[in-house]
Design a protein around this motif. Structure first.
Motif, PDB file in Angstrom:
ATOM      1  N   UNK A 199      13.656  -8.475   5.688  1.00  0.00           N
ATOM      2  CA  UNK A 199      13.333  -9.094   4.405  1.00  0.00           C
ATOM      3  C   UNK A 199      14.398 -10.125   4.037  1.00  0.00           C
ATOM      4  N   UNK A 200      14.346 -11.262   4.718  1.00  0.00           N
ATOM      5  CA  UNK A 200      15.402 -12.260   4.540  1.00  0.00           C
ATOM      6  C   UNK A 200      15.431 -12.853   3.134  1.00  0.00           C
ATOM      7  N   UNK A 201      14.288 -12.871   2.470  1.00  0.00           N
ATOM      8  CA  UNK A 201      14.256 -13.455   1.123  1.00  0.00           C
ATOM      9  C   UNK A 201      14.587 -12.455   0.030  1.00  0.00           C
ATOM     10  N   UNK A 202      14.854 -11.199   0.447  1.00  0.00           N
ATOM     11  CA  UNK A 202      15.263 -10.177  -0.506  1.00  0.00           C
ATOM     12  C   UNK A 202      14.250  -9.989  -1.646  1.00  0.00           C
ATOM     13  N   UNK A 203      13.000  -9.805  -1.284  1.00  0.00           N
ATOM     14  CA  UNK A 203      11.960  -9.589  -2.293  1.00  0.00           C
ATOM     15  C   UNK A 203      12.015  -8.167  -2.838  1.00  0.00           C
ATOM     16  N   UNK A 204      11.361  -7.980  -3.976  1.00  0.00           N
ATOM     17  CA  UNK A 204      11.195  -6.635  -4.517  1.00  0.00           C
ATOM     18  C   UNK A 204       9.765  -6.187  -4.255  1.00  0.00           C
ATOM     19  N   UNK A 205       9.605  -4.902  -3.999  1.00  0.00           N
ATOM     20  CA  UNK A 205       8.287  -4.360  -3.673  1.00  0.00           C
ATOM     21  C   UNK A 205       7.941  -3.201  -4.587  1.00  0.00           C
ATOM     22  N   UNK A 245       0.834  -1.217   0.000  1.00  0.00           N
ATOM     23  CA  UNK A 245       0.000   0.000   0.000  1.00  0.00           C
ATOM     24  C   UNK A 245       0.861   1.258   0.000  1.00  0.00           C
ATOM     25  N   UNK A 246       1.892   1.254   0.831  1.00  0.00           N
ATOM     26  CA  UNK A 246       2.792   2.405   0.899  1.00  0.00           C
ATOM     27  C   UNK A 246       4.145   1.947   1.437  1.00  0.00           C
ATOM     28  N   UNK A 247       5.066   2.897   1.552  1.00  0.00           N
ATOM     29  CA  UNK A 247       6.434   2.562   1.948  1.00  0.00           C
ATOM     30  C   UNK A 247       6.529   1.877   3.303  1.00  0.00           C
ATOM     31  N   UNK A 248       5.567   2.190   4.211  1.00  0.00           N
ATOM     32  CA  UNK A 248       5.634   1.608   5.551  1.00  0.00           C
ATOM     33  C   UNK A 248       5.455   0.086   5.512  1.00  0.00           C
TER      34      UNK A 248
END
Ligand SMILES: [Zn+2]
Length: 166
Positions: free
Chosen positions: A102-108, A91-94
């Motif tokens: 973020x241990x799996x290093x996902x992209x958002x 929804x937003x940066x928070x």
């Protein structure tokens, strides 16, 4: 000519929508300067889904060949791109976890009612370009010049002359 692709990313994932298209060199506003005219049209596909955990995800794949100037001889060299990237919609940066969390290093990606898909496609192309591309020595135009310089070693000849004189 590719149409502008503006999507509502929330709806796109909720309805499991899909876009398939190609993008040409002339449409890559930012990557254009880093690429040579040999660059082919790139095929890309964006799909949306809500995964089993209820999270909204976008999946982008892109394949094709781009030409980049070799950093040694400046002649073009072809690089095959085979991109497959996944983004979680937030929804937003928070909602983006910190690097430690973020241990799996996902992209958002922040959800957007008017998301420009071509911008995402171009971002991914830019990220996939090698930092300092160079031909293999055997394929590089510079190799020839180097061996030519080596052949008659005029400096060695001059040095020998000096030795004789003194
Ligand atoms: Zn080269």
């Amino acid at each position: 000519m590719t149409a502008q692709h503006i999507i509502n990313s929330i709806e796109f994932t909720r309805k499991s929508l899909e876009i398939r298209d190609t993008i040409a060199l002339s449409e890559l506003q930012r990557a254009k300067d880093a690429l040579t005219s040999d660059t082919e049209s790139l095929d890309w596909r964006l799909t949306g889904e809500i995964d089993v955990g209820g999270k909204a995800r976008l999946h982008l794949t892109l394949t094709g060949k781009v030409g980049v100037p070799c950093q040694r001889c400046l002649e073009p060299m072809m690089i095959a791109l085979n991109i497959s990237s996944e983004f979680f919609l937030v929804k937003d940066e928070s909602e983006i976890p910190s690097e430690e969390e973020d241990i799996d290093d996902h992209d958002y990606i922040i959800a957007d009612a008017e998301m420009n898909v071509l911008q995402l496609v171009e971002d991914e192309i830019l990220l996939a370009l090698p930092f300092a591309p160079k031909h293999e020595i055997k394929d590089c135009a510079v190799k020839a010049e180097v061996s030519e310089l080596k052949a008659p070693n005029s400096f060695a000849v001059l040095r020998d002359l000096k030795v004789v004189k003194s």
